[in-house]
Design a protein around this motif. Structure first.
Motif, mmCIF file in Angstrom:
data_model
loop_
_atom_site.group_PDB
_atom_site.id
_atom_site.type_symbol
_atom_site.label_atom_id
_atom_site.label_comp_id
_atom_site.label_asym_id
_atom_site.label_seq_id
_atom_site.Cartn_x
_atom_site.Cartn_y
_atom_site.Cartn_z
ATOM 1 N N VAL A 35 0.821 -1.388 -0.125
ATOM 2 C CA VAL A 35 -0.134 0.047 -0.129
ATOM 3 C C VAL A 35 0.906 1.305 -0.041
ATOM 4 N N CYS A 37 3.759 1.578 -1.328
ATOM 5 C CA CYS A 37 4.434 1.770 -2.737
ATOM 6 C C CYS A 37 3.355 2.355 -3.649
ATOM 7 N N TRP A 38 2.179 1.816 -3.582
ATOM 8 C CA TRP A 38 1.035 2.025 -4.451
ATOM 9 C C TRP A 38 0.882 3.639 -4.091
ATOM 10 N N LYS A 39 0.936 4.101 -3.007
ATOM 11 C CA LYS A 39 0.529 5.598 -2.640
ATOM 12 C C LYS A 39 1.733 6.543 -3.349
ATOM 13 N N CYS A 42 3.706 3.236 -7.425
ATOM 14 C CA CYS A 42 3.569 1.883 -8.062
ATOM 15 C C CYS A 42 2.288 1.296 -8.510
ATOM 16 N N SER A 43 2.324 1.043 -9.563
ATOM 17 C CA SER A 43 1.026 0.378 -10.256
ATOM 18 C C SER A 43 0.934 -1.014 -10.118
ATOM 19 N N CYS A 74 -6.277 -1.250 -1.896
ATOM 20 C CA CYS A 74 -5.917 -0.294 -3.160
ATOM 21 C C CYS A 74 -6.165 -1.482 -4.394
ATOM 22 N N VAL A 76 -3.849 -1.969 -6.702
ATOM 23 C CA VAL A 76 -2.504 -2.329 -7.509
ATOM 24 C C VAL A 76 -2.660 -3.644 -8.011
ATOM 25 N N THR A 259 -1.365 4.799 -13.769
ATOM 26 C CA THR A 259 -2.384 4.132 -12.610
ATOM 27 C C THR A 259 -2.499 2.748 -12.621
ATOM 28 N N PRO A 260 -3.082 1.987 -11.670
ATOM 29 C CA PRO A 260 -3.195 0.688 -11.947
ATOM 30 C C PRO A 260 -4.052 0.231 -12.994
#
Ligand code: KMH
Ligand code: ZN
Length: 274
Positions: A35, A37-39, A42-43, A74, A76, A259-260
């Motif tokens: 999470v 990394c997503w913030k 990272c996708s 998330c 991702v 974005t993912p």
């Protein structure tokens, strides 16, 4: 240029807490790092799992727990390893496929791996490819050396992999192809039309290779699986600071982050499960 897909390889099978105390081990820790990394932009997250004592595991239950925790937080893309750790059987390695991942790695050749051998015979590769395909999971081809791209072509001929595919060019494993711009250009030039690629530079090569890929129009993988330092002598406090460094470089050179949802489209990944 296309939006940049940053992959975070959060844990791997080899890095230890002794090398970097920020290595996540428990499912809750791995999911929390995903999470973070997503913030940071990272996708896609590349997952391994660990037993409570830190040893590598491909157990379905561990992967299911990690993925459930990530998906509540998330969107991702979740990619599981089928490489596992050196010495695992194909059945053991494929335990990770039981967690309904979006993607799974498919290593396309045997390679010396430090003092060990990461075994991927042709029958093993075909077996893992068929298991991934049967589940409708998008493979990520792992190429540790130039011939591994030829093996991907052979898999495509046998109907076990669709082209174009997404390929992770892993450069700098001791025993595999070394990390450098010349080596990366050769690998990229060897890919069939339409393939997408990311580069995973090992150790001190991680961020330089990632920055080169950002400028070159490719994608980048960073994280504690492949590298424990943010800069010389400074341990990365998890994988998120490494993702942040790549995102910052992308901003500097004007490359948008995927974005993912955009990453799913770019990498030909099925829509997010409900
Ligand atoms: N741990 C390495 C032996 C993958 O994730 O598919 C294999 C690996 C590749 O990490
Ligand atoms: Zn891995």
């Amino acid at each position: 240029m296309q939006p940049l897909v940053i992959t975070a390889a959060l844990v791997g099978a080899e890095t230890t807490r002794e090398q970097n105390p920020h290595l996540p081990i428990h499912p809750e820790e791995i999911a929390a790092d995903a999470v973070k990394c997503w913030k940071e932009g990272c996708s896609l997250v590349h997952l391994h799992a660990r037993n409570p004592d830190g040893s590598p595991s491909q157990a379905a239950a561990l992967f299911k727990r990690i993925v459930a925790l990530i998906r509540t937080e998330c969107d991702v893309i979740v990619q599981v390893s089928t490489g596992g750790a050196v010495g695992m059987s194909v059945d053991e390695r494929c335990g990770s496929l039981e967690c309904s991942p979006d993607m799974a790695t498919l290593s396309c050749g045997t390679v010396n791996f430090g003092d060990d051998v990461f075994m991927n015979s042709w029958p093993m590769i075909k077996d893992i490819a068929a298991r991934i395909r049967k589940r409708g999971i998008t493979p990520e081809i792992e190429a540790f050396d130039a011939g591994h791209i030829d093996t991907m072509l052979r898999l495509a001929k046998e109907g076990l992999v669709d082209l174009p595919a997404h390929v992770d060019l892993v450069l700098g494993v001791p025993g595999g192809l070394s990390a450098g711009e010349r080596q990366l250009e050769f690998m990229v030039g060897s890919l069939p039309p339409g393939c997408t690629w990311t580069v995973a530079g090992v150790g001190r090569h991680q961020l330089p290779m990632a920055y080169y890929a950002v400028e070159r129009g490719g994608n980048a993988r960073v994280g504690l699986e492949d590298n424990i330092f943010l800069k010389k002598g400074v341990l990365a406090q998890g994988s998120a600071p490494l993702v942040a460094a790549v995102a910052e470089h992308a901003r500097k050179v004007g490359r948008p982050l995927a974005t993912p949802t955009q990453a799913r489209e770019l990498l030909r990944v099925r829509p997010r499960p409900e």
